[in-house]
Design an enzyme around this catalytic site. Structure first.
Site, PDB file in Angstrom:
ATOM      1  N   CYS A 129       0.838  -1.213   0.000  1.00 48.81           N
ATOM      2  CA  CYS A 129       0.000   0.000   0.000  1.00 48.81           C
ATOM      3  C   CYS A 129       0.871   1.260   0.000  1.00 48.81           C
ATOM      4  O   CYS A 129       0.492   2.276  -0.588  1.00 48.81           O
ATOM      5  CB  CYS A 129      -0.926   0.023   1.214  1.00 48.81           C
ATOM      6  N   CYS A 240      -5.449   1.508   4.594  1.00 48.74           N
ATOM      7  CA  CYS A 240      -4.234   1.301   3.807  1.00 48.74           C
ATOM      8  C   CYS A 240      -3.158   2.337   4.138  1.00 48.74           C
ATOM      9  O   CYS A 240      -2.091   2.317   3.558  1.00 48.74           O
ATOM     10  CB  CYS A 240      -4.565   1.377   2.327  1.00 48.74           C
TER      11      CYS A 240
END
Ligand code: SF4
Length: 260
Positions: A129, A240
Site C-alpha cells: 500500500c 491502507c
C-alpha cells in the site's frame, strides 16, 4: 488569501471554531467553502459511491477548470473502476488526473516479494500500500493547499472520530476536508439516486467497499461494510495508510483494549 487562510488555521482556537461551524453544514456547503478558500483544492477519488457523490457536488459548485480530481491507479484496480473513471470523465467533462506508482519501485518490490506479497503478512501488505498508494498520493498532493476525501464516520471504528476539517501533517500540513463525515450510507445512496450519479458496477455484485481487486471481496448479510477489504487479516484496522486513525480514536481503542 489561501495561504493567509491556511496559516490562520495553525491557531488551534481558530481551527476549532471553524470545525464547529463546518460540522453543522451540509456537504455541498462544506465543499463550497473549500472552493472559496483554497485555490488548489484537490479531490482525491477512489471512485466508490462517496467520491462519485463529491464529484457531482463539486461540478455543481465550481467551473470545470477548478475541479482537480485525482485518483491513484495502483496497477491492481478492478476493470470496473477504470470503466467508471471513463464514465465520470465523460459525464462531467473533467480531466481525471491518474497517479501511478513508481514503476522501478513496483518492479523491485514484486521481484523481491512476489506480486501477491500482501497475503503473507500485514507488514508486507502495508509495504505494498505504501508503494502503490501512499507514495503516489504524496506526489499528487505536493502542489495542493487542501484536499477532499469521502471519509464517513459510520464506515468503521477507525473513522468514527474523523474531523470535518483538519491539518494533515502527512502532506505538509495542508488542509484535509471530509464533507461527508456525518452522512450515512443511505444518505450517499439517496444523493446518487436523486442526481443519477454513475455508480461502481461492483456494488451490484455485493461489494460494500471497493479497493484493489485482489484485496477486496463482496460482503455478506450482517458483515461490516469494510469486512471485504483485506478479509484474510484478523483484528487489523481496515486501512491502507492514506487515512491514519485520528488521535482520539487511537486513544479510545487503547482504553478499550486495556479495559478488556
Ligand atoms: Fe497492494 Fe492490496 Fe494495498 Fe492494493 S490494497 S496497494 S494490492 S496491498
Amino acid at each position: 488569501m489561501p495561504m493567509t487562510f491556511r496559516s490562520r488555521l495553525a491557531d488551534p482556537v481558530e481551527l476549532r471554531r471553524l470545525r464547529e461551524d463546518l460540522e453543522a453544514r451540509e456537504p455541498a456547503a462544506i465543499l463550497d467553502f473549500g472552493y472559496r478558500c483554497f485555490s488548489a483544492l484537490t479531490l482525491v477519488a477512489s471512485f466508490q459511491a462517496e467520491s462519485c457523490a463529491l464529484i457531482d457536488m463539486a461540478a455543481r459548485i465550481a467551473p470545470a477548470e477548478r475541479l482537480r480530481v485525482v485518483t491513484l491507479d495502483t496497477g491492481r484496480l478492478p476493470e470496473e473502476t477504470h470503466e467508471l473513471i471513463d464514465r465520470v470523465r465523460d459525464r462531467y467533462g473533467i480531466a481525471v488526473e491518474v497517479w501511478l506508482p513508481d514503476a522501478t519501485e513496483v518492479a523491485s518490490l514484486v521481484t523481491r516479494e512476489g506480486a501477491n506479497l500482501f497475503r503473507r503478512s500485514v507488514e508486507l501488505r502495508h509495504t505494498c500500500c505504501d508503494v502503490r498508494k501512499r507514495q503516489p498520493l504524496r506526489g499528487a498532493l505536493a502542489g495542493a493547499d487542501a484536499w477532499v476525501t469521502g471519509l464517513r464516520r459510520e464506515q468503521s471504528a477507525s473513522r468514527a472520530a474523523t474531523p470535518v476539517i483538519e491539518l494533515d501533517p502527512e502532506h505538509g500540513g495542508i488542509v484535509k476536508l471530509a464533507p461527508l463525515v456525518r452522512w450515512t450510507a443511505s444518505d450517499v445512496e439517496a444523493y446518487l439516486d436523486r442526481h443519477d450519479v454513475p455508480r461502481h458496477a461492483l456494488y451490484a455484485r455485493g461489494y460494500t467497499s471497493i479497493g484493489c481487486a485482489p484485496c477486496t471481496r463482496a460482503t455478506g448479510p450482517g458483515e461490516d461494510p469494510r469486512a471485504g477489504r483485506w478479509w484474510w487479516e484478523r483484528g487489523e484496522p481496515k486501512e491502507c495508510g492514506l487515512h491514519p486513525a485520528h488521535p482520539a480514536m487511537v486513544a479510545a481503542a487503547a482504553r478499550t483494549s486495556s479495559a478488556a
